[in-house]
Scaffold this active site. Structure first.
Site, PDB file in Angstrom:
ATOM      1  N   GLY A  97      -4.702   0.487  -5.112  1.00  0.00           N
ATOM      2  CA  GLY A  97      -5.494  -0.391  -5.956  1.00  0.00           C
ATOM      3  C   GLY A  97      -6.982  -0.254  -5.715  1.00  0.00           C
ATOM      4  N   THR A  98      -7.374  -0.039  -4.458  1.00  0.00           N
ATOM      5  CA  THR A  98      -8.798   0.111  -4.152  1.00  0.00           C
ATOM      6  C   THR A  98      -9.371   1.346  -4.819  1.00  0.00           C
ATOM      7  OG1 THR A  98      -8.660  -1.083  -2.056  1.00  0.00           O
ATOM      8  CG2 THR A  98     -10.455   0.490  -2.284  1.00  0.00           C
ATOM      9  N   ASN A 138      -6.772 -13.270  -5.086  1.00  0.00           N
ATOM     10  CA  ASN A 138      -5.868 -12.932  -3.989  1.00  0.00           C
ATOM     11  C   ASN A 138      -5.709 -14.049  -2.965  1.00  0.00           C
ATOM     12  OD1 ASN A 138      -8.688 -11.903  -3.691  1.00  0.00           O
ATOM     13  ND2 ASN A 138      -8.076 -11.591  -1.574  1.00  0.00           N
ATOM     14  N   GLN A 171      -3.204  -8.396  -7.887  1.00  0.00           N
ATOM     15  CA  GLN A 171      -2.380  -9.554  -7.542  1.00  0.00           C
ATOM     16  C   GLN A 171      -1.593 -10.090  -8.729  1.00  0.00           C
ATOM     17  OE1 GLN A 171      -1.561 -10.816  -4.750  1.00  0.00           O
ATOM     18  NE2 GLN A 171      -3.042  -9.911  -3.335  1.00  0.00           N
ATOM     19  N   ALA A 219       0.727  -0.732  -6.014  1.00  0.00           N
ATOM     20  CA  ALA A 219       2.185  -0.739  -5.944  1.00  0.00           C
ATOM     21  C   ALA A 219       2.723  -1.709  -4.902  1.00  0.00           C
ATOM     22  CB  ALA A 219       2.710   0.668  -5.658  1.00  0.00           C
ATOM     23  N   HIS A 220       2.062  -1.799  -3.752  1.00  0.00           N
ATOM     24  CA  HIS A 220       2.641  -2.588  -2.665  1.00  0.00           C
ATOM     25  C   HIS A 220       2.515  -4.089  -2.883  1.00  0.00           C
ATOM     26  CE1 HIS A 220      -0.871  -4.018  -0.119  1.00  0.00           C
ATOM     27  NE2 HIS A 220      -1.488  -3.205  -0.934  1.00  0.00           N
ATOM     28  N   THR A 235      -2.521  17.004  -5.716  1.00  0.00           N
ATOM     29  CA  THR A 235      -1.081  16.998  -5.970  1.00  0.00           C
ATOM     30  C   THR A 235      -0.544  15.572  -5.919  1.00  0.00           C
ATOM     31  OG1 THR A 235      -0.871  19.196  -4.998  1.00  0.00           O
ATOM     32  CG2 THR A 235       1.148  17.881  -5.173  1.00  0.00           C
ATOM     33  N   CYS A 274     -12.229 -12.895  11.101  1.00  0.00           N
ATOM     34  CA  CYS A 274     -12.633 -12.944  12.501  1.00  0.00           C
ATOM     35  C   CYS A 274     -13.280 -11.626  12.886  1.00  0.00           C
ATOM     36  CB  CYS A 274     -11.432 -13.220  13.395  1.00  0.00           C
ATOM     37  SG  CYS A 274     -11.853 -13.331  15.157  1.00  0.00           S
TER      38      CYS A 274
END
Length: 388
Positions: A84-85, A160, A188, A209-210, A246, A332
């Site tokens: 996505g990035t 998100n 999202q 995808a994830h 590829t 953090c």
């Protein structure tokens, strides 16, 4: 099911309640099964004329059709990427190349995948980037898009952290009226809520995808026919020349299978997860009376609940509740906690923002899991409050 997928499923069932689905989702068993042949015997290069290569090319074409069907696009408008990035970088930087007007508009609560390339345009190429403020629910007002020519408007479709769904169609109309292309960060949203690129009026839309039960390291960019876009990477001519290299065949197959599965279960899962989200809120609120709800109920992702425990540090609450896997609303760095920039932009005080918890449900979430997580988090919140 292959042995690896079966082992992964068993491990997941023994894990603590997973309420961090906005960070990532497990690969669905159906998706893993579809990917497996392309990790083993079906190893061909899609650009090769060999039988193995032709099989790989057919699988990539099928995945393109599956993702296109989920978002209301044409298959030739799908460009597969490394995530996505990368898709958002291709959208922002690709649309900027050769643009007549060096001006973009976005919101104050964007994901770094969009905010960072916009900052690059501003700092390196002298672009003007207008940031729209948001209300207490992280929502923009499209009427605040200022007059004057635009090259690009980019907006996170579903937030998100908070889960807010933006008024994308109205934003797109405002940007188009000023001559700009429209990009939506759909990472999202896709797979959780209905997404139709024509109804939204977008020219570009990023997919990861994830986030929808597919594998990590693969994504896609929807590129409306006729949209002028320059490649960010240079190489051979794969993906219409926009993403050389590829193809990650197994990953692409996984994304396609995840898209097809999402289309089949999304409606029922949306209703089920929204009910569990509200149960989680009710259970938490009954145990933590001063709990502050940050996520809106309406026009929001059905699986996302962000809430803040006053007088605590969200990270400390989670540390005291090892049986719950979730995220906080803070970052953090070197041991110093900073409140979420999005929550500050929404008008929340830093002290309250530091106590925020992001609880995001998924297909494996159960009522028993929700009740158990609420009990664990409530006890952890009580233990995390200062004495006195």
């Amino acid at each position: 099911m292959n042995g690896a997928a079966a082992a992964g499923g068993a491990a997941e069932s023994a894990a603590p309640p997973f309420l961090d689905h906005n960070a990532t989702t497990p690969v669905a068993p159906e998706v893993a099964d579809r990917m497996w042949p392309f990790l083993t015997e079906a190893f061909g290069n899609p650009s090769s004329p060999t039988p193995q290569g032709r099989r790989a090319a057919r699988a990539v074409a099928e995945a393109r059709e599956q993702l296109a069907a989920l978002i209301g696009a044409h298959p030739d408008e799908i460009v597969f990427t490394g995530g996505g990035t990368e898709a958002s970088n291709l959208a922002v930087r690709g649309a900027a190349a050769g643009a007549e007007h060096r001006r973009a508009v976005t919101s104050a609560v964007e994901h770094p995948a969009t905010a960072a390339p916009l900052a690059h345009l501003r700092e390196v190429h002298g672009w003007r980037v207008d940031e729209l403020g948001v209300d207490a629910e992280a929502r923009i007002d499209p009427a605040e898009v200022s007059a004057g020519p635009l090259a690009l408007g980019t907006l996170i479709l579903a937030h998100n952290e908070v889960g807010t769904v933006q008024p994308m169609a109205a934003f797109a109309e405002a940007v188009r009226a000023r001559g700009g292309l429209v990009h939506a960060d759909g990472a999202q949203a896709v797979g959780k809520i209905p997404v139709d690129v024509d109804a939204l009026g977008v020219d570009l839309l990023s997919v990861a995808a994830h986030k929808l039960y597919g594998p990590k390291g693969v994504g896609a960019l929807y590129v409306r026919r006729g949209t002028r876009l320059a490649p960010v990477l240079r190489g051979a001519g794969q993906e219409g020349g926009l993403r050389p290299g590829t193809e990650n065949v197994a990953g692409i197959v996984g994304l396609g299978a995840a898209a097809a599965l999402a289309g089949a279960v999304m409606e029922a899962e949306s209703v089920r997860q929204e009910a569990l989200r509200e149960l989680l809120w009710t259970e938490l609120r009954s145990r933590i009376p001063d709990l502050v709800r940050i996520s809106p109920r309406a026009a929001a992702l059905p699986n996302t609940l962000m809430a803040a425990v006053p007088g605590t540090l969200g990270a400390s609450v989670l540390e005291a509740a090892p049986g719950v896997a979730a995220s906080t609303g803070s970052a953090c760095h070197a041991g110093v906690h900073a409140p979420s920039a999005a929550l500050i932009a929404m008008g929340f005080e830093p002290a309250l923002a530091l106590g925020a918890l992001r609880l995001s449900l998924g297909r494996s979430t159960t009522e028993a899991g929700v009740r158990g997580a609420a009990d664990s988090l409530a006890r952890a919140a009580a233990a995390s409050r200062p004495a006195g």
